[in-house]
Write an enzyme that holds these catalytic residues in place. Structure first.
Site: not given
Length: 635
Positions: A157, A210, A299-300, A320
């Protein structure tokens, strides 16, 4: 004491790799041949004709026993090619002869893997090797990660996943998740059926708009769900076959991707917010219809607030970036604030970065301050947020995004502070938080000032990857003469300073999101509430052992992450129970010790898979010994 329910199929170690297989053995065959004798099902009946020495009679086909719910006679799962398996187990799984004729120990396997990893000279090549290992020998991969958590998680990660996302379309080799495009609207539910695993417990979904601090990467952001779910398995024991990496191809506003010949996503502008909402409405309904109770982690997303607000009370979902980041930082802040000895009401926190992550973190800390005795308004006024235009104030002259208004200051007396150093000199903060993705913005002047203002300054440069970190551990410690209470988003090495070894804290979300997901699944929670997120933070703050506290650590050692995830999951389950959000009622009244045992028993253990296969084979062989099969002689 309540009777504990039976193990959930998603988390029972047996269920994670073992499905019903049929094996009838020839009683007259020598023991060494027993495992090579396969059942030949009669298509017209449920009975089986057994053949000696593996030779089928004429006009009958030899059909492999199904494992891992797979299809076809020659499609073993990746874990079945494990070279630690015995010869009988390989014959049983129909992989005998497909691997070299050596039964290896875990230690030998690990030595080879680490040697091959060492031969790779770049982070991206190491990432590719580990990805291939995960796809081709899943249990070996997770055994390796479990034993080398600290060394390998940065390659799985952050920070390495950022490099992988930047070049995803270039290094792409095989599908590792599910891609849904905007053109698929109206057909999402049917497309979900193409996912080969029947039982999905959790998904990580992104639109790639993002990614970390790297911006809009479109479908190249698939590395994030893939890496995140690998950590769900490695850190919290969520069985790998119950995870779904999900990429939403809703277009991209990154024009360089439109011109990239190798880019594998839709080369069109990003859909409008209204179009995205309609697409997500269909997606959320389809996911929960296909897999009732599925936990959905966002996420993102460039603007994550609308989706979280729209779905959080209807589905079992969380974000998250906002909630996970807030929880992990809060845990570090709880421990750091206690170390400073400064009362909560006298804490002053300056944040550089007022996006979704920054605001999410600040709100989590506000809740902690309130629980420690402040009013909400008093707690909110302990925070000063700085964005690209300076201190966020009501009279700055620009239109503030909705999520920034909660912390916007009205006590600046008409003065505008344009730079971070101006804000630090004016506010004299006890806490300095970085969520800006601006590498090095905590320069020597700012760090030195923090050291002058505080005996133990709290300095958290939380941006990822490491190139975007607001400062390094060494910079913070040298500027404050080793007195900083430090935590970062990316890993940094230990530091020898003034004859003492200093240990950096890493406020990595991996400390909380695996436990949040595990707790939500095991409790069968209908939502993921703010109380559950807060409970995850408090649980993490209590998870340090005596040695870690002696070293002044704010977070536990990463090597203990699976035990930490048990503690976090317990806190999440208890919070769900308190709010009556849980549907696993049988574990409401068990003790904490019993609940911990319940959680551990349902965690996927890569080191147990060999034993489970051998145990299943042994059970079937014993069962066959009590039968009197019809034997077809050799032909």
């Amino acid at each position: 004491m309540s009777r504990l329910p039976t193990k959930s199929s998603a988390f029972s170690p047996a269920a994670s790799t073992i499905f019903t297989r049929t094996l009838h053995l020839n009683q007259k065959a020598p023991h060494s041949q027993a495992a090579s004798i396969m059942a030949i099902p009669d298509a017209s009946s449920s009975s089986s004709t057994v053949v000696a020495n593996g030779h089928p009679p004429p006009n009958q086909k030899q059909i492999a026993a199904p494992t891992h719910a797979r299809k076809g006679p020659a499609s073993p799962s990746s874990g079945d090619f494990d070279t630690c398996l015995s010869f009988p187990a390989r014959k049983y799984l129909r992989t005998y002869g497909l691997t070299p004729p050596c039964v290896e120990t875990y230690e030998t396997q690990a030595a080879r893997c680490l040697h091959q990893l060492e031969l790779r000279t770049t982070p991206i090549s190491k990432y590719e090797y580990l990805s291939n290992l995960r796809n081709r020998n899943v249990h070996l991969f997770y055994r390796l990660v479990e034993d080398h958590m600290k060394e390998l998680t940065p390659l799985i990660y952050t920070p390495c996943v950022g490099l992988a996302c930047l070049s995803w379309s270039e290094i792409y080799q095989e599908p590792e998740g599910l891609y849904l495009s905007y053109s698929d609207r109206g057909s999402i539910y049917s497309i979900l059926h193409n996912w080969t695993q029947p039982n999905v417990a959790i998904t990580v979904v992104t639109d790639g708009s993002r990614i970390l601090g790297l911006g809009d990467l479109g479908i190249n952001g698939m590395g994030i769900p893939v890496g995140k779910l690998a950590l769900y398995t490695a850190c919290a024991g969520i069985a790998p076959e119950t995870t779904l990496p999900l990429m939403l191809d809703l277009g991209t506003n990154n024009e360089s991707l439109w011109k990239d010949l190798l880019y594998m996503g839709s080369k069109r502008p990003k859909v409008t917010p209204q179009e995205e909402q309609e697409f997500l409405d269909e997606l959320m309904a389809a996911l929960t219809e296909k897999w009732p109770g599925i936990v959905i982690q966002f996420e993102d997303f460039k603007n994550p607030f609308p989706a979280l607000a729209r779905y959080r009370n209807t589905y079992t979902c969380f974000n998250d970036d906002i909630q996970g980041t807030g929880a992990v930082v809060l845990a570090g802040v709880i421990n750091a604030v206690k170390k400073t000895g400064i009362p909560i009401k006298e804490q002053r926190a300056v944040f550089i970065g007022a996006g979704s992550a920054g605001v999410g973190v600040a709100k989590e800390i506000v809740e902690y301050f309130v629980k420690e005795g402040l009013t909400e308004d008093e707690a909110r006024r302990c925070f000063w947020l700085v964005d690209t235009k300076g201190l966020v104030t009501n009279d700055r002259g620009d239109k503030l995004a909705d999520h920034k208004k909660y912390f916007s200051r009205d006590d600046n007396e008409g003065k505008q502070f344009k730079t971070l150093i101006e804000v630090v000199e004016h506010i004299k903060p006890t806490i300095l938080m970085g969520l800006s993705t601006i590498g090095g913005i905590f320069d020597k002047n700012i760090l030195t000032k923090m050291g002058e203002l505080n005996k133990s300054p709290i300095i958290f440069p939380l941006s990822n990857p490491s190139t975007s970190s607001e400062c390094t551990f060494e910079e913070a410690m040298r500027a404050t003469n080793g007195r900083a209470l430090f935590a970062s988003g990316s890993p940094f090495p230990e530091l020898e300073l003034n004859g003492k070894t200093h240990y950096p804290g890493q406020g990595n979300n991996m400390y909380v999101f695996p436990g949040i997901g595990l707790g939500a699944i095991l409790s069968k929670s209908i939502n993921v509430s703010e109380a559950m997120i807060y409970a995850a933070a408090v649980a993490l703050s209590t998870s340090l052992n005596a040695e870690e506290r002696e070293h002044g650590c704010l977070y536990p050692d990463v090597s203990r992450i699976r035990e930490v995830s048990v503690i976090v999951a317990r806190g999440v389950i208890r919070a769900a129970q308190k709010e009556k959000l849980d549907r696993e009622l049988a574990i409401r009244d068990v003790s904490d010790e019993e609940l911990d045992a319940y959680i551990r028993a349902r965690m996927y253990d890569p080191k147990a898979q060999k034993g489970l296969i051998e145990q299943e084979l042994s059970t079937l062989m014993k069962g066959s010994a009590s039968e009197t099969p019809k034997v077809t002689p050799n032909l």
